[in-house]
Scaffold this motif. Structure first.
Motif, PDB file in Angstrom:
ATOM      1  N   SER A  43      75.581 -21.797 -38.005  1.00 57.70           N
ATOM      2  CA  SER A  43      76.082 -20.619 -37.303  1.00 57.70           C
ATOM      3  C   SER A  43      75.129 -20.226 -36.180  1.00 57.70           C
ATOM      4  O   SER A  43      73.904 -20.329 -36.322  1.00 57.70           O
ATOM      5  N   LEU A  44      75.690 -19.794 -35.077  1.00 55.86           N
ATOM      6  CA  LEU A  44      74.869 -19.203 -34.032  1.00 55.86           C
ATOM      7  C   LEU A  44      74.360 -17.847 -34.507  1.00 55.86           C
ATOM      8  O   LEU A  44      75.038 -17.160 -35.289  1.00 55.86           O
ATOM      9  N   SER A  45      73.177 -17.462 -34.062  1.00 53.89           N
ATOM     10  CA  SER A  45      72.695 -16.115 -34.346  1.00 53.89           C
ATOM     11  C   SER A  45      73.547 -15.111 -33.575  1.00 53.89           C
ATOM     12  O   SER A  45      74.309 -15.480 -32.672  1.00 53.89           O
ATOM     13  N   ALA A  46      73.417 -13.846 -33.918  1.00 48.39           N
ATOM     14  CA  ALA A  46      74.203 -12.813 -33.226  1.00 48.39           C
ATOM     15  C   ALA A  46      73.917 -12.819 -31.734  1.00 48.39           C
ATOM     16  O   ALA A  46      74.837 -12.696 -30.908  1.00 48.39           O
ATOM     17  N   GLU A  47      72.648 -12.978 -31.372  1.00 45.79           N
ATOM     18  CA  GLU A  47      72.284 -12.994 -29.955  1.00 45.79           C
ATOM     19  C   GLU A  47      72.850 -14.241 -29.265  1.00 45.79           C
ATOM     20  O   GLU A  47      73.346 -14.171 -28.131  1.00 45.79           O
ATOM     21  N   GLU A  48      72.755 -15.388 -29.937  1.00 44.72           N
ATOM     22  CA  GLU A  48      73.291 -16.623 -29.362  1.00 44.72           C
ATOM     23  C   GLU A  48      74.803 -16.550 -29.201  1.00 44.72           C
ATOM     24  O   GLU A  48      75.348 -16.998 -28.191  1.00 44.72           O
ATOM     25  N   ARG A  49      75.493 -15.976 -30.200  1.00 46.33           N
ATOM     26  CA  ARG A  49      76.946 -15.848 -30.103  1.00 46.33           C
ATOM     27  C   ARG A  49      77.344 -14.944 -28.940  1.00 46.33           C
ATOM     28  O   ARG A  49      78.280 -15.249 -28.199  1.00 46.33           O
ATOM     29  N   GLU A  50      76.622 -13.854 -28.772  1.00 50.30           N
ATOM     30  CA  GLU A  50      76.917 -12.935 -27.662  1.00 50.30           C
ATOM     31  C   GLU A  50      76.721 -13.640 -26.320  1.00 50.30           C
ATOM     32  O   GLU A  50      77.550 -13.525 -25.414  1.00 50.30           O
ATOM     33  N   GLU A  51      75.638 -14.387 -26.207  1.00 47.85           N
ATOM     34  CA  GLU A  51      75.371 -15.111 -24.968  1.00 47.85           C
ATOM     35  C   GLU A  51      76.411 -16.203 -24.751  1.00 47.85           C
ATOM     36  O   GLU A  51      76.860 -16.436 -23.617  1.00 47.85           O
ATOM     37  N   TYR A  52      76.816 -16.863 -25.814  1.00 50.11           N
ATOM     38  CA  TYR A  52      77.813 -17.931 -25.716  1.00 50.11           C
ATOM     39  C   TYR A  52      79.146 -17.377 -25.225  1.00 50.11           C
ATOM     40  O   TYR A  52      79.783 -17.951 -24.327  1.00 50.11           O
ATOM     41  N   LEU A  53      79.582 -16.254 -25.788  1.00 49.77           N
ATOM     42  CA  LEU A  53      80.865 -15.669 -25.388  1.00 49.77           C
ATOM     43  C   LEU A  53      80.823 -15.197 -23.935  1.00 49.77           C
ATOM     44  O   LEU A  53      81.799 -15.346 -23.187  1.00 49.77           O
ATOM     45  N   ALA A  54      79.687 -14.621 -23.520  1.00 47.59           N
ATOM     46  CA  ALA A  54      79.555 -14.191 -22.128  1.00 47.59           C
ATOM     47  C   ALA A  54      79.597 -15.388 -21.184  1.00 47.59           C
ATOM     48  O   ALA A  54      80.213 -15.332 -20.107  1.00 47.59           O
ATOM     49  N   THR A  55      78.970 -16.473 -21.583  1.00 47.69           N
ATOM     50  CA  THR A  55      78.979 -17.688 -20.767  1.00 47.69           C
ATOM     51  C   THR A  55      80.379 -18.284 -20.693  1.00 47.69           C
ATOM     52  O   THR A  55      80.816 -18.741 -19.630  1.00 47.69           O
ATOM     53  N   GLU A  56      81.099 -18.279 -21.815  1.00 48.99           N
ATOM     54  CA  GLU A  56      82.479 -18.755 -21.827  1.00 48.99           C
ATOM     55  C   GLU A  56      83.343 -17.940 -20.862  1.00 48.99           C
ATOM     56  O   GLU A  56      84.172 -18.498 -20.134  1.00 48.99           O
ATOM     57  N   ALA A  57      83.150 -16.618 -20.874  1.00 55.81           N
ATOM     58  CA  ALA A  57      83.934 -15.748 -19.981  1.00 55.81           C
ATOM     59  C   ALA A  57      83.639 -16.069 -18.518  1.00 55.81           C
ATOM     60  O   ALA A  57      84.549 -16.120 -17.680  1.00 55.81           O
ATOM     61  N   ALA A  58      82.362 -16.298 -18.199  1.00 56.02           N
ATOM     62  CA  ALA A  58      81.992 -16.655 -16.825  1.00 56.02           C
ATOM     63  C   ALA A  58      82.600 -17.990 -16.433  1.00 56.02           C
ATOM     64  O   ALA A  58      83.071 -18.168 -15.301  1.00 56.02           O
ATOM     65  N   LEU A  59      82.627 -18.919 -17.365  1.00 54.60           N
ATOM     66  CA  LEU A  59      83.194 -20.243 -17.113  1.00 54.60           C
ATOM     67  C   LEU A  59      84.691 -20.147 -16.843  1.00 54.60           C
ATOM     68  O   LEU A  59      85.210 -20.761 -15.900  1.00 54.60           O
ATOM     69  N   VAL A  60      85.388 -19.370 -17.657  1.00 56.41           N
ATOM     70  CA  VAL A  60      86.835 -19.207 -17.493  1.00 56.41           C
ATOM     71  C   VAL A  60      87.151 -18.553 -16.152  1.00 56.41           C
ATOM     72  O   VAL A  60      88.069 -18.965 -15.429  1.00 56.41           O
ATOM     73  N   GLY A  61      86.382 -17.516 -15.787  1.00 60.62           N
ATOM     74  CA  GLY A  61      86.614 -16.832 -14.521  1.00 60.62           C
ATOM     75  C   GLY A  61      86.405 -17.743 -13.323  1.00 60.62           C
ATOM     76  O   GLY A  61      87.218 -17.763 -12.396  1.00 60.62           O
ATOM     77  N   ALA A  62      85.323 -18.524 -13.356  1.00 64.43           N
ATOM     78  CA  ALA A  62      85.045 -19.429 -12.242  1.00 64.43           C
ATOM     79  C   ALA A  62      86.089 -20.541 -12.171  1.00 64.43           C
ATOM     80  O   ALA A  62      86.534 -20.915 -11.087  1.00 64.43           O
ATOM     81  N   ARG A  63      86.500 -21.051 -13.332  1.00 62.07           N
ATOM     82  CA  ARG A  63      87.504 -22.116 -13.345  1.00 62.07           C
ATOM     83  C   ARG A  63      88.840 -21.623 -12.810  1.00 62.07           C
ATOM     84  O   ARG A  63      89.540 -22.341 -12.089  1.00 62.07           O
ATOM     85  N   SER A  64      89.194 -20.392 -13.149  1.00 57.62           N
ATOM     86  CA  SER A  64      90.444 -19.820 -12.654  1.00 57.62           C
ATOM     87  C   SER A  64      90.445 -19.765 -11.127  1.00 57.62           C
ATOM     88  O   SER A  64      91.450 -20.088 -10.478  1.00 57.62           O
ATOM     89  N   HIS A  65      89.326 -19.377 -10.537  1.00 53.83           N
ATOM     90  CA  HIS A  65      89.223 -19.340  -9.075  1.00 53.83           C
ATOM     91  C   HIS A  65      89.314 -20.760  -8.503  1.00 53.83           C
ATOM     92  O   HIS A  65      90.047 -20.995  -7.531  1.00 53.83           O
ATOM     93  N   LEU A  66      88.588 -21.681  -9.102  1.00 46.81           N
ATOM     94  CA  LEU A  66      88.526 -23.036  -8.558  1.00 46.81           C
ATOM     95  C   LEU A  66      89.878 -23.743  -8.606  1.00 46.81           C
ATOM     96  O   LEU A  66      90.190 -24.546  -7.728  1.00 46.81           O
ATOM     97  N   ARG A  67      90.671 -23.449  -9.599  1.00 47.33           N
ATOM     98  CA  ARG A  67      91.979 -24.094  -9.688  1.00 47.33           C
ATOM     99  C   ARG A  67      92.941 -23.629  -8.603  1.00 47.33           C
ATOM    100  O   ARG A  67      93.962 -24.272  -8.373  1.00 47.33           O
ATOM    101  N   ARG A  68      92.614 -22.535  -7.938  1.00 54.44           N
ATOM    102  CA  ARG A  68      93.436 -22.056  -6.824  1.00 54.44           C
ATOM    103  C   ARG A  68      92.968 -22.600  -5.478  1.00 54.44           C
ATOM    104  O   ARG A  68      93.606 -22.359  -4.450  1.00 54.44           O
ATOM    105  N   VAL A  69      91.863 -23.350  -5.481  1.00 55.92           N
ATOM    106  CA  VAL A  69      91.357 -23.945  -4.242  1.00 55.92           C
ATOM    107  C   VAL A  69      92.294 -25.089  -3.842  1.00 55.92           C
ATOM    108  O   VAL A  69      92.579 -25.980  -4.650  1.00 55.92           O
TER     109      VAL A  69
END
Length: 282
Positions: A43-69
């Protein structure tokens, strides 16, 4: 390679593959050993899980923009990643910024799971298995991760480290010590994946599964060499639960998991609290 260049460029240039010899044929011919493979989730620690979810959100947001290029390829993934890399290097506008954000998040996500603290806390419990093995190899993605492994195991087993900066003579001495059982294990970040004459070992521990099938196949080959009667090949793959590493949730199995399950004598998935069952399986 992870950018599809082998399929798209090298194979056509050389006129196609003329011969294949896979693990199934090698095992049938007695050239390779059939392995037992354990996937061990932590299991990820609580801090690692929080960082992982934030990174996933950033990845999804950037990918959404890039797919419109305009002209951005969606499939295969290698073509998409190559186009993103080109944008990141050559575009100073919003598209280039999105590309850089995507690549940063992509790398950070891998780093979070590869260096999750739960893996290294669990690693110490493998000391008995490592000491009792006919040589053990620890595969990591980075030098930092290899150092974490060394620090966790060094008081418990005889282990050394090989990196890309290890001098040739020193590398030979370390591998000779492993061959002569003066060392129980060697940890290495990628450098043992191919092109190095590694002594026979029958236990491989992967701290973070590579995102490329080729690299994982190379790692398997280090452990699956033909063994003496009574000596079995054992593979342990650590993964962070509910992340891109988790074999139960991965959408892109990239062929590696299917292949290892097909050739293995047995495979099983364990949690960090099931170590007794894991030891009995191995």
């Amino acid at each position: 390679r992870s950018d599809d260049a082998v399929t798209d460029l090298l194979v056509p240039f050389f006129g196609g593959v003329c011969y294949r010899y896979g693990f199934e044929e090698a095992i049938a011919d007695g050239v390779c050993a059939r392995p037992r493979v354990a996937f061990v989730g932590v299991s990820l620690s609580a801090e690692e899980r929080e960082e992982y979810l934030a990174t996933e959100a950033a990845l999804v947001g950037a990918r959404s923009h890039l797919r419109r290029v305009p002209g951005m390829p969606r499939e295969p993934f290698g073509a998409f990643l190559a186009a993103v890399g080109h944008l990141a290097e050559n575009d100073a506008g919003v598209d280039g910024r999105a590309a850089r954000e995507y690549l940063d998040a992509f790398g950070k996500r891998r780093q979070i799971v590869a260096q999750s603290s739960g893996k290294y806390q669990l690693l110490g419990r493998f000391a008995g298995l490592i000491a009792g093995a006919e040589g053990a190899l620890l595969f990591t993605e980075t030098v930092r991760a290899a150092n974490h492994a060394i620090n966790r195991l060094d008081p418990l087993v005889s282990i050394d480290l090989i990196t890309g900066t290890t001098a040739r003579r020193q590398r030979k001495d370390i591998l000779d010590d492993l061959r002569g059982r003066r060392l129980d294990a060697v940890a290495a970040p990628r450098v043992l994946d191919e092109g190095v004459d590694v002594p026979d070992a029958n236990l491989g521990i992967v701290m973070s599964a590579s995102r490329t099938r080729r690299q994982m196949i190379q790692r398997m080959g280090r452990i699956l060499r033909r063994k003496r009667p009574g000596i079995g090949a054992r593979f342990v793959i650590l993964f962070a639960r509910d992340t891109i590493e988790d074999p139960a949730t991965r959408l892109d199995r990239d062929g590696f998991l299917d292949e290892i399950e097909r050739i293995a004598e047995a495979t099983a998935v364990y949690g960090e609290d099931e170590f007794a069952s894991l030891e009995a399986f191995l």
